[in-house]
Motif scaffolding. Structure first.
Motif, PDB file in Angstrom:
ATOM      1  N   VAL A 127       0.909  -1.212  -0.069  1.00 28.58           N
ATOM      2  CA  VAL A 127      -0.019  -0.044  -0.183  1.00 28.58           C
ATOM      3  C   VAL A 127       0.848   1.211  -0.056  1.00 28.58           C
ATOM      4  O   VAL A 127       1.861   1.403   0.838  1.00 28.58           O
ATOM      5  CB  VAL A 127      -0.921  -0.161   1.110  1.00 28.58           C
ATOM      6  CG1 VAL A 127      -1.786   1.438   1.212  1.00 28.58           C
ATOM      7  CG2 VAL A 127      -1.708  -1.283   1.231  1.00 28.58           C
ATOM      8  N   ALA A 128       0.491   2.296  -0.909  1.00 39.13           N
ATOM      9  CA  ALA A 128       1.065   3.693  -0.912  1.00 39.13           C
ATOM     10  C   ALA A 128       0.404   4.339  -2.020  1.00 39.13           C
ATOM     11  O   ALA A 128      -0.337   3.673  -2.606  1.00 39.13           O
ATOM     12  CB  ALA A 128       2.583   3.439  -1.142  1.00 39.13           C
ATOM     13  N   ARG A 129       0.741   5.458  -2.201  1.00 39.17           N
ATOM     14  CA  ARG A 129       0.255   6.222  -3.153  1.00 39.17           C
ATOM     15  C   ARG A 129       0.850   6.299  -4.594  1.00 39.17           C
ATOM     16  O   ARG A 129       0.089   6.167  -5.619  1.00 39.17           O
ATOM     17  CB  ARG A 129       0.432   7.876  -2.788  1.00 39.17           C
ATOM     18  CG  ARG A 129      -0.594   8.426  -1.619  1.00 39.17           C
ATOM     19  CD  ARG A 129      -0.173   9.863  -1.340  1.00 39.17           C
ATOM     20  NE  ARG A 129       1.487   9.807  -0.892  1.00 39.17           N
ATOM     21  CZ  ARG A 129       2.072  10.753  -0.494  1.00 39.17           C
ATOM     22  NH1 ARG A 129       1.291  11.906  -0.310  1.00 39.17           N
ATOM     23  NH2 ARG A 129       3.320  10.858  -0.290  1.00 39.17           N
ATOM     24  N   ASN A 130       2.022   5.832  -4.756  1.00 34.81           N
ATOM     25  CA  ASN A 130       2.727   5.769  -6.081  1.00 34.81           C
ATOM     26  C   ASN A 130       2.499   4.305  -6.741  1.00 34.81           C
ATOM     27  O   ASN A 130       3.303   3.580  -6.500  1.00 34.81           O
ATOM     28  CB  ASN A 130       4.205   6.251  -5.862  1.00 34.81           C
ATOM     29  CG  ASN A 130       4.885   6.231  -7.141  1.00 34.81           C
ATOM     30  OD1 ASN A 130       4.711   5.717  -8.125  1.00 34.81           O
ATOM     31  ND2 ASN A 130       6.012   7.182  -7.171  1.00 34.81           N
ATOM     32  N   ARG A 131       1.391   4.216  -7.397  1.00 33.79           N
ATOM     33  CA  ARG A 131       1.215   3.009  -8.028  1.00 33.79           C
ATOM     34  C   ARG A 131       2.302   2.381  -9.050  1.00 33.79           C
ATOM     35  O   ARG A 131       2.393   1.126  -8.839  1.00 33.79           O
ATOM     36  CB  ARG A 131       0.075   3.220  -8.923  1.00 33.79           C
ATOM     37  CG  ARG A 131      -0.638   1.738  -9.669  1.00 33.79           C
ATOM     38  CD  ARG A 131      -1.852   2.095 -10.465  1.00 33.79           C
ATOM     39  NE  ARG A 131      -3.143   2.252  -9.723  1.00 33.79           N
ATOM     40  CZ  ARG A 131      -3.970   1.818  -8.936  1.00 33.79           C
ATOM     41  NH1 ARG A 131      -3.904   0.526  -8.939  1.00 33.79           N
ATOM     42  NH2 ARG A 131      -5.043   2.265  -8.446  1.00 33.79           N
ATOM     43  N   LEU A 150      -3.425   7.303   2.583  1.00 31.17           N
ATOM     44  CA  LEU A 150      -3.865   6.869   3.916  1.00 31.17           C
ATOM     45  C   LEU A 150      -4.368   8.291   4.571  1.00 31.17           C
ATOM     46  O   LEU A 150      -5.046   7.881   5.567  1.00 31.17           O
ATOM     47  CB  LEU A 150      -2.854   6.184   4.598  1.00 31.17           C
ATOM     48  CG  LEU A 150      -2.467   4.681   3.853  1.00 31.17           C
ATOM     49  CD1 LEU A 150      -1.385   4.012   4.583  1.00 31.17           C
ATOM     50  CD2 LEU A 150      -3.875   3.644   3.940  1.00 31.17           C
ATOM     51  N   ALA A 151      -3.939   9.487   3.950  1.00 38.95           N
ATOM     52  CA  ALA A 151      -4.410  10.597   4.698  1.00 38.95           C
ATOM     53  C   ALA A 151      -5.840  10.932   4.138  1.00 38.95           C
ATOM     54  O   ALA A 151      -6.496  11.962   4.510  1.00 38.95           O
ATOM     55  CB  ALA A 151      -3.402  11.603   4.361  1.00 38.95           C
ATOM     56  N   THR A 164      -3.765   8.882  12.920  1.00 38.32           N
ATOM     57  CA  THR A 164      -5.071   8.294  12.692  1.00 38.32           C
ATOM     58  C   THR A 164      -5.112   6.981  11.822  1.00 38.32           C
ATOM     59  O   THR A 164      -5.792   6.077  12.121  1.00 38.32           O
ATOM     60  CB  THR A 164      -6.116   9.435  12.078  1.00 38.32           C
ATOM     61  OG1 THR A 164      -5.811  10.566  12.980  1.00 38.32           O
ATOM     62  CG2 THR A 164      -7.547   9.059  11.846  1.00 38.32           C
ATOM     63  N   ALA A 165      -4.326   7.013  10.802  1.00 38.69           N
ATOM     64  CA  ALA A 165      -4.220   6.119   9.889  1.00 38.69           C
ATOM     65  C   ALA A 165      -3.799   4.592  10.434  1.00 38.69           C
ATOM     66  O   ALA A 165      -4.355   3.655  10.370  1.00 38.69           O
ATOM     67  CB  ALA A 165      -3.424   6.423   8.354  1.00 38.69           C
ATOM     68  N   LEU A 166      -2.576   4.812  11.073  1.00 41.53           N
ATOM     69  CA  LEU A 166      -2.129   3.687  11.926  1.00 41.53           C
ATOM     70  C   LEU A 166      -3.227   3.078  12.937  1.00 41.53           C
ATOM     71  O   LEU A 166      -3.239   2.030  12.969  1.00 41.53           O
ATOM     72  CB  LEU A 166      -0.889   3.953  12.538  1.00 41.53           C
ATOM     73  CG  LEU A 166      -0.271   3.163  13.408  1.00 41.53           C
ATOM     74  CD1 LEU A 166       1.307   3.229  13.171  1.00 41.53           C
ATOM     75  CD2 LEU A 166      -0.544   3.255  14.912  1.00 41.53           C
ATOM     76  N   THR A 167      -4.005   3.957  13.568  1.00 41.09           N
ATOM     77  CA  THR A 167      -4.870   3.717  14.522  1.00 41.09           C
ATOM     78  C   THR A 167      -5.950   2.881  13.792  1.00 41.09           C
ATOM     79  O   THR A 167      -6.426   1.746  14.226  1.00 41.09           O
ATOM     80  CB  THR A 167      -5.397   4.761  15.526  1.00 41.09           C
ATOM     81  OG1 THR A 167      -4.315   5.333  15.906  1.00 41.09           O
ATOM     82  CG2 THR A 167      -6.399   4.287  16.528  1.00 41.09           C
TER      83      THR A 167
END
Ligand code: NAP
Length: 265
Positions: free
Chosen positions: A36-40, A65-66, A116-119
């Motif tokens: 998972v990340a933004r840069n496909r 994730l933000a 927040t995302a981690l939680t």
């Protein structure tokens, strides 16, 4: 569909840096992956390299994730994919700028991603892990969680949250067989520094570790069930004394009487 015995590791921030090394090491250990990340594009190229090298299944999820909607998709994946046995909460951003030089919108975004995302991802994963009686959460914190004065306070505070959250989860899940680990990297040679406004070349090379060494040390600690992993700390005794002293405090922190050092009115 046959399920691989090791299951699947979902790694956030897997497109580069520490997360990409986790992806490589876990694939070689026999895990299937969700990256998972933004840069496909970067995720796809890592996925095809690792598939070729290891023959593991590697799935790519391009998500910011933000962003609440993207995050909800990854949470859904964690709730619904019963093959997932490891969550590596690695995606994070930082900076060294002081409060007066920092833009509050960037600080708020940092809190959204680092906390927040981690939680939310942890809350999505744990119930399934507990029901299946197997699973592990690896939270990438930082040494600044112990030394918040070193960098930006919002970054240090966000990582203090990650360490404290992991310690609490570890206690809460003690009887479930679910493993929790907080990894506290020191300065590590990744793009993190450049993105935060201070290229890693500006740091004393004597304090900068490679991402490969960092992840290999942390995974050795993971195998040994170490809760707080600090691969760059050579003599662990000061940390162990600090930790014992911190834990001893917990029975002394509350009282129905004002401490005698305060003057009675
Ligand atoms: P990095 O090279 O900058 O990698 C960060 C990763 O997070 C990238 O894959 C990035 O991918 C992803 N990411 C960033 N924002 C995201 C978002 N909004 N949504 C989804 N993914 C996002 O940094 P790193 O050093 O590997 O950092 C990994 C973790 O280690 C972080 O939590 C960091 O705080 C921690 N850490 C690093 C150091 C260090 O010295 N490097 C020290 C202590 C702790 P995309 O850009 O493709 O989204």
């Amino acid at each position: 569909m046959t399920q691989h015995p090791k299951g699947t590791a979902l790694i956030t921030g897997a497109s580069t840096g520490i997360g990409a090394i986790y992806a490589e090491r876990l694939a070689h250990r026999g895990y299937d992956l969700v990256l998972v990340a933004r840069n496909r594009e970067r995720l796809n190229s890592l996925a095809s390299r690792l598939t070729t090298q290891t023959r593991q299944n590697v799935e790519v999820v391009a998500a910011d994730l933000a962003d609440a909607a993207d995050l909800a998709e990854v949470e859904r994946k964690l709730r619904e994919d019963a093959s997932i046995s490891v969550l590596v909460n690695n995606a994070g951003v930082g900076t060294h700028t002081s409060l007066l030089q920092s833009d509050i919108e960037r600080m708020a975004e940092m809190i959204t991603l680092n906390i927040t995302a981690l939680t939310r991802l942890t809350y999505a994963a744990i119930p399934g892990f507990v029901a299946r009686q197997r699973g592990a959460v690896i939270n990438i914190s930082s040494i600044v969680s112990l030394a918040p004065e070193l960098l930006n306070g919002v970054y240090g505070g966000s990582k203090a949250y990650v360490t404290a959250f992991s310690q609490s989860l570890h206690k809460e899940l003690a009887d479930t067989g679910i493993q929790v680990q907080a990894v506290l990297p020191g300065a590590t040679a990744t793009d993190f520094w450049e993105k935060g406004g201070l290229p890693v070349e500006h740091l004393d090379p004597g304090i900068v570790m490679s991402a490969q060494d960092l992840v290999d040390g942390a995974l050795q600690d993971f195998d040994d069930q170490v809760l707080i992993s600090i691969p760059s700390m050579h003599d662990l005794q000061p940390f162990e004394r600090y930790e014992a002293s911190r834990q001893a405090l917990s029975s002394q922190l509350s009282s129905n009487r004002l401490a005698p050092r305060y003057h009675a009115n």
